[in-house]
Motif scaffolding. Sequence first.
Motif, PDB file in Angstrom:
ATOM      1  N   TYR A  50      37.815  48.436  38.412  1.00  0.00           N
ATOM      2  CA  TYR A  50      38.183  47.758  39.552  1.00  0.00           C
ATOM      3  C   TYR A  50      36.909  47.846  40.514  1.00  0.00           C
ATOM      4  N   PHE A 112      39.125  41.109  38.336  1.00  0.00           N
ATOM      5  CA  PHE A 112      38.726  41.338  39.604  1.00  0.00           C
ATOM      6  C   PHE A 112      37.698  40.033  39.922  1.00  0.00           C
ATOM      7  N   VAL A 139      44.473  42.913  42.199  1.00  0.00           N
ATOM      8  CA  VAL A 139      45.235  43.431  40.987  1.00  0.00           C
ATOM      9  C   VAL A 139      46.072  42.366  40.335  1.00  0.00           C
TER      10      VAL A 139
END
Lengths: 245, 233
Positions: A50, A112, A139
């Motif tokens: 992430y 992402f 997300v």
Amino acid sequence: MNLLGEGIAWIVDPANYAGPQGWIVRMLEQLFYTFGAIAVAAVIAIPLGYLVGHTGRGRDIAVSLSGGFRALPSFGVIILLALGLGIGFKAPLLTFVIIAIPPILAGAYAGFEAVDRKTIDAARAMGMTEWQVMTRVEVPLGLPLLIGGVRSSALQVVATATLAAYVSGGALGVFIFQAFATRDYPQALGASVIVTALALALEGIFALIQKLVVPRGVVAKEPKDVRARAPRPRATTGIPVQEGK
Amino acid sequence: MKWVESNLGLVWDLTLTHVALCIPPIVIGFLLSIPIGWFANRFRVSRGTILVVLGLLYTIPSLPLFIFMPLILGTSQVSSLNVTVALTIYAVALMVRSASDGFGSVDSDILQAASAMGYSGWQRFWRVELPLSGPVLLAGLRVVSASTVSLATIGSVIGVTSLGYLFLNGLQRTIPAEVASGIVAVLVIAVVFDLVIVLAGRLLLPWNRGDRSARATARAARRRAVLVAEGAS
């Protein structure tokens, strides 16, 4: 084809599936390896993926890493770690965590990256904080790709878990290596069929989950084009075009 | 280190055996994937079906697939052909997706322009589609090569000699250096193969060199190929 029949006969023989040495217990061991390794790997890889995906930094490193890890012979790693940690389940489990990390990292990062830049800009323009942009936009939109990564690592681990038996780590490989020692081809075949069925079942379950986690708004207008996606365009700044002039 | 010094010959021999075991699956897999990938990309129905079937093939774990091979091929249980064919199946399963992506990445305007200039379908494929999908094909081939080199070690378990022998022997005799040298040798082969493929790409796709945007295209292709192989796409 007679051999295949003997293999199937091996699977359905109660002497082979029941009890603490039966293949049902061994299959649970195989699943323990798979989900245990994925859980540990996810804790490490998801935040990292992430971070890479959100900032866009270090993505070439992330890609080279997951590309390069493909060349790492997991069988050798299991044995090397077993020589250090002793035989048993520790060395295989550690190896599986190592091989489970790159796909999950790639999935988290790709999830992402696949989010349209305009969507993120819109979220920011609506006043979302950086944290909200991440948790409420990136997300959920990236979840299907993350699950794709988890699916891939689950398949790799469930396949490799067969090798754990080589260092007395249990799981379904026990039957295969035993069969090699006693030259019992039907047993090797029967166990192989079970391992393959397990892998295919996991693949099916994860494919289903991957479909289910697509946010409803996305399903409504899913891109039909099969062409490769262009790398994400940069956010443009400047004077808006005055239309109609 | 002592073990490595006194057994350099063995490691070298096994390295050569390993290389010889890996090259046919990579090359044959690549060659087979081009027509299959093209066909998969050509029609929407075929793309879905072919990719799903190959995805399932790739799902079969390697050790079981090696064990199934004698049954399917009718070969002896210790024949190295079992490993060669199984690795080729994996190579095709991975590569077709890249090939189909590669052909899909060629702009349809360019294809129409080529047709308008009078290229026949065959010429258009060789002179326009194939060269333009080169970067994506190359990126896919790199992933296939790394995966094949690593998977070949498992062949040793069913008695087909490769660098995996060092793992089995090293465990039996508890020599960590032997196992480690096997891992290092596998990684070295993978890196050398990778360099050869990248170099071949430079030579065969000279227009991909130097120019910044072309380099960015190649990098994006690499990212995509790795992600596709990781199932994250």
